[in-house]
Design a protein around this motif. Structure first.
Motif, PDB file in Angstrom:
ATOM      1  N   GLY A  79      32.663 -29.188  29.776  1.00  9.38           N
ATOM      2  CA  GLY A  79      32.892 -29.697  28.424  1.00  9.38           C
ATOM      3  C   GLY A  79      31.741 -29.363  27.490  1.00  9.38           C
ATOM      4  O   GLY A  79      31.939 -28.926  26.353  1.00  9.38           O
ATOM      5  N   ILE A  80      30.511 -29.547  27.967  1.00  7.75           N
ATOM      6  CA  ILE A  80      29.346 -29.197  27.159  1.00  7.75           C
ATOM      7  C   ILE A  80      29.283 -27.688  26.941  1.00  7.75           C
ATOM      8  O   ILE A  80      28.945 -27.217  25.851  1.00  7.75           O
ATOM      9  CB  ILE A  80      28.055 -29.734  27.821  1.00  7.75           C
ATOM     10  N   GLY A  81      29.643 -26.917  27.954  1.00  7.28           N
ATOM     11  CA  GLY A  81      29.669 -25.452  27.806  1.00  7.28           C
ATOM     12  C   GLY A  81      30.656 -25.002  26.748  1.00  7.28           C
ATOM     13  O   GLY A  81      30.337 -24.141  25.917  1.00  7.28           O
ATOM     14  N   PHE A  82      31.852 -25.569  26.765  1.00  8.95           N
ATOM     15  CA  PHE A  82      32.838 -25.224  25.741  1.00  8.95           C
ATOM     16  C   PHE A  82      32.368 -25.638  24.357  1.00  8.95           C
ATOM     17  O   PHE A  82      32.591 -24.944  23.371  1.00  8.95           O
ATOM     18  CB  PHE A  82      34.190 -25.866  26.041  1.00  8.95           C
ATOM     19  N   MET A  83      31.699 -26.783  24.295  1.00  9.53           N
ATOM     20  CA  MET A  83      31.185 -27.262  23.021  1.00  9.53           C
ATOM     21  C   MET A  83      30.135 -26.289  22.478  1.00  9.53           C
ATOM     22  O   MET A  83      30.101 -26.005  21.284  1.00  9.53           O
ATOM     23  CB  MET A  83      30.583 -28.661  23.211  1.00  9.53           C
ATOM     24  N   LEU A  84      29.288 -25.759  23.347  1.00  9.88           N
ATOM     25  CA  LEU A  84      28.267 -24.816  22.912  1.00  9.88           C
ATOM     26  C   LEU A  84      28.867 -23.472  22.513  1.00  9.88           C
ATOM     27  O   LEU A  84      28.338 -22.788  21.640  1.00  9.88           O
ATOM     28  CB  LEU A  84      27.225 -24.615  24.006  1.00  9.88           C
ATOM     29  N   LEU A  85      29.971 -23.095  23.152  1.00  7.47           N
ATOM     30  CA  LEU A  85      30.629 -21.837  22.789  1.00  7.47           C
ATOM     31  C   LEU A  85      31.361 -21.936  21.454  1.00  7.47           C
ATOM     32  O   LEU A  85      31.557 -20.939  20.773  1.00  7.47           O
ATOM     33  CB  LEU A  85      31.616 -21.420  23.875  1.00  7.47           C
ATOM     34  N   ALA A  86      31.768 -23.133  21.086  1.00  6.02           N
ATOM     35  CA  ALA A  86      32.543 -23.326  19.863  1.00  6.02           C
ATOM     36  C   ALA A  86      31.684 -23.282  18.610  1.00  6.02           C
ATOM     37  O   ALA A  86      32.210 -23.166  17.510  1.00  6.02           O
ATOM     38  CB  ALA A  86      33.295 -24.655  19.931  1.00  6.02           C
ATOM     39  N   GLN A  87      30.366 -23.382  18.771  1.00  2.87           N
ATOM     40  CA  GLN A  87      29.489 -23.374  17.603  1.00  2.87           C
ATOM     41  C   GLN A  87      28.174 -22.709  17.973  1.00  2.87           C
ATOM     42  O   GLN A  87      27.803 -22.688  19.139  1.00  2.87           O
ATOM     43  CB  GLN A  87      29.237 -24.785  17.120  1.00  2.87           C
ATOM     44  N   PRO A  88      27.461 -22.181  16.998  1.00  2.35           N
ATOM     45  CA  PRO A  88      26.169 -21.552  17.294  1.00  2.35           C
ATOM     46  C   PRO A  88      25.069 -22.606  17.405  1.00  2.35           C
ATOM     47  O   PRO A  88      24.617 -23.147  16.396  1.00  2.35           O
ATOM     48  CB  PRO A  88      25.942 -20.643  16.080  1.00  2.35           C
ATOM     49  N   PRO A  89      24.629 -22.951  18.623  1.00  2.94           N
ATOM     50  CA  PRO A  89      23.682 -24.054  18.775  1.00  2.94           C
ATOM     51  C   PRO A  89      22.332 -23.809  18.099  1.00  2.94           C
ATOM     52  O   PRO A  89      21.734 -24.735  17.564  1.00  2.94           O
ATOM     53  CB  PRO A  89      23.537 -24.211  20.284  1.00  2.94           C
ATOM     54  N   VAL A  90      21.843 -22.579  18.085  1.00  2.00           N
ATOM     55  CA  VAL A  90      20.542 -22.304  17.475  1.00  2.00           C
ATOM     56  C   VAL A  90      20.621 -22.479  15.962  1.00  2.00           C
ATOM     57  O   VAL A  90      19.749 -23.108  15.350  1.00  2.00           O
ATOM     58  CB  VAL A  90      20.055 -20.889  17.856  1.00  2.00           C
ATOM     59  N   LEU A  91      21.678 -21.946  15.358  1.00  2.00           N
ATOM     60  CA  LEU A  91      21.854 -22.110  13.910  1.00  2.00           C
ATOM     61  C   LEU A  91      22.043 -23.579  13.544  1.00  2.00           C
ATOM     62  O   LEU A  91      21.512 -24.052  12.538  1.00  2.00           O
ATOM     63  CB  LEU A  91      23.058 -21.314  13.419  1.00  2.00           C
ATOM     64  N   CYS A  92      22.780 -24.289  14.361  1.00  2.00           N
ATOM     65  CA  CYS A  92      22.999 -25.712  14.099  1.00  2.00           C
ATOM     66  C   CYS A  92      21.688 -26.480  14.181  1.00  2.00           C
ATOM     67  O   CYS A  92      21.406 -27.333  13.328  1.00  2.00           O
ATOM     68  CB  CYS A  92      24.007 -26.289  15.083  1.00  2.00           C
ATOM     69  N   TYR A  93      20.875 -26.178  15.179  1.00  2.00           N
ATOM     70  CA  TYR A  93      19.598 -26.872  15.316  1.00  2.00           C
ATOM     71  C   TYR A  93      18.676 -26.570  14.147  1.00  2.00           C
ATOM     72  O   TYR A  93      18.060 -27.474  13.570  1.00  2.00           O
ATOM     73  CB  TYR A  93      18.908 -26.496  16.629  1.00  2.00           C
ATOM     74  N   LYS A  94      18.566 -25.303  13.772  1.00  2.00           N
ATOM     75  CA  LYS A  94      17.695 -24.942  12.651  1.00  2.00           C
ATOM     76  C   LYS A  94      18.191 -25.557  11.348  1.00  2.00           C
ATOM     77  O   LYS A  94      17.385 -25.990  10.520  1.00  2.00           O
ATOM     78  CB  LYS A  94      17.589 -23.426  12.527  1.00  2.00           C
ATOM     79  N   SER A  95      19.486 -25.623  11.166  1.00  2.00           N
ATOM     80  CA  SER A  95      20.046 -26.254   9.968  1.00  2.00           C
ATOM     81  C   SER A  95      19.751 -27.741   9.968  1.00  2.00           C
ATOM     82  O   SER A  95      19.380 -28.310   8.936  1.00  2.00           O
ATOM     83  CB  SER A  95      21.553 -26.036   9.897  1.00  2.00           C
ATOM     84  N   TRP A  96      19.907 -28.379  11.119  1.00  2.00           N
ATOM     85  CA  TRP A  96      19.615 -29.804  11.233  1.00  2.00           C
ATOM     86  C   TRP A  96      18.149 -30.081  10.942  1.00  2.00           C
ATOM     87  O   TRP A  96      17.815 -31.003  10.203  1.00  2.00           O
ATOM     88  CB  TRP A  96      19.984 -30.288  12.625  1.00  2.00           C
ATOM     89  N   ARG A  97      17.255 -29.261  11.502  1.00  2.00           N
ATOM     90  CA  ARG A  97      15.818 -29.428  11.282  1.00  2.00           C
ATOM     91  C   ARG A  97      15.473 -29.228   9.805  1.00  2.00           C
ATOM     92  O   ARG A  97      14.713 -30.010   9.228  1.00  2.00           O
ATOM     93  CB  ARG A  97      15.057 -28.432  12.153  1.00  2.00           C
ATOM     94  N   TYR A  98      16.060 -28.207   9.176  1.00  2.00           N
ATOM     95  CA  TYR A  98      15.820 -27.962   7.755  1.00  2.00           C
ATOM     96  C   TYR A  98      16.356 -29.119   6.906  1.00  2.00           C
ATOM     97  O   TYR A  98      15.669 -29.614   6.014  1.00  2.00           O
ATOM     98  CB  TYR A  98      16.482 -26.653   7.326  1.00  2.00           C
ATOM     99  N   TRP A  99      17.570 -29.553   7.193  1.00  2.00           N
ATOM    100  CA  TRP A  99      18.199 -30.614   6.401  1.00  2.00           C
ATOM    101  C   TRP A  99      17.413 -31.917   6.512  1.00  2.00           C
ATOM    102  O   TRP A  99      17.240 -32.638   5.537  1.00  2.00           O
ATOM    103  CB  TRP A  99      19.642 -30.810   6.838  1.00  2.00           C
ATOM    104  N   ARG A 100      16.925 -32.207   7.704  1.00  2.00           N
ATOM    105  CA  ARG A 100      16.131 -33.407   7.912  1.00  2.00           C
ATOM    106  C   ARG A 100      14.809 -33.335   7.156  1.00  2.00           C
ATOM    107  O   ARG A 100      14.366 -34.321   6.571  1.00  2.00           O
ATOM    108  CB  ARG A 100      15.876 -33.601   9.400  1.00  2.00           C
ATOM    109  N   ALA A 101      14.186 -32.151   7.130  1.00  3.10           N
ATOM    110  CA  ALA A 101      12.923 -31.989   6.407  1.00  3.10           C
ATOM    111  C   ALA A 101      13.124 -32.115   4.900  1.00  3.10           C
ATOM    112  O   ALA A 101      12.295 -32.685   4.193  1.00  3.10           O
ATOM    113  CB  ALA A 101      12.297 -30.650   6.740  1.00  3.10           C
ATOM    114  N   VAL A 102      14.239 -31.609   4.403  1.00  4.42           N
ATOM    115  CA  VAL A 102      14.504 -31.646   2.971  1.00  4.42           C
ATOM    116  C   VAL A 102      14.862 -33.070   2.535  1.00  4.42           C
ATOM    117  O   VAL A 102      14.477 -33.504   1.448  1.00  4.42           O
ATOM    118  CB  VAL A 102      15.659 -30.671   2.611  1.00  4.42           C
ATOM    119  N   GLN A 103      15.555 -33.819   3.378  1.00  5.12           N
ATOM    120  CA  GLN A 103      15.980 -35.164   3.025  1.00  5.12           C
ATOM    121  C   GLN A 103      14.817 -36.148   2.973  1.00  5.12           C
ATOM    122  O   GLN A 103      14.875 -37.135   2.254  1.00  5.12           O
ATOM    123  CB  GLN A 103      17.025 -35.679   4.017  1.00  5.12           C
ATOM    124  N   SER A 104      13.753 -35.899   3.743  1.00  6.88           N
ATOM    125  CA  SER A 104      12.643 -36.866   3.761  1.00  6.88           C
ATOM    126  C   SER A 104      11.629 -36.620   2.683  1.00  6.88           C
ATOM    127  O   SER A 104      11.697 -35.862   1.834  1.00  6.88           O
ATOM    128  CB  SER A 104      11.943 -36.834   5.105  1.00  6.88           C
TER     129      SER A 104
END
Length: 104
Positions: A79-104
């Protein structure tokens, strides 16, 4: 808030990753800000789902038989493998890190 390409490059995105996001925006519409926000939300959801999977596995270990623990563990890993295949995990992480930095 306005997301610029220069800010994304400074926050850790590579030019190839940024180009992939821009291609997606051009293909499906929207803005760069919306795409980054959506990727950040996907990462948050992925973390929550992985935490729920871990809780289910812990419950299996505590209250189930050996074969069910093995079968449940395999299915949760798949299930976790399929979840990782359905989205780009590296791009998601970098976007999350950027969004969190911008929000604070």
């Amino acid at each position: 808030m306005l997301v610029s390409e220069e800010e994304l490059l400074r926050s850790g995105f590579s030019s190839a990753e940024l180009q992939a996001v821009k291609n997606n925006v051009e293909s499906y519409g929207g803005t760069l800000e919306q795409a980054i926000h959506d990727l950040a939300r996907r990462f948050s959801r992925m973390i929550w789902i992985a935490a729920i999977f871990l809780a289910i596995f812990i419950i299996l270990v505590l209250f189930s038989s050996g074969i069910k623990i093995i079968a449940g563990g395999i299915s949760l890993v798949l299930g976790i493998g399929f979840m990782l295949l359905a989205q780009p995990p590296v791009l998601c992480y970098k976007s999350w890190r950027y969004w969190r930095a911008v929000q604070s």
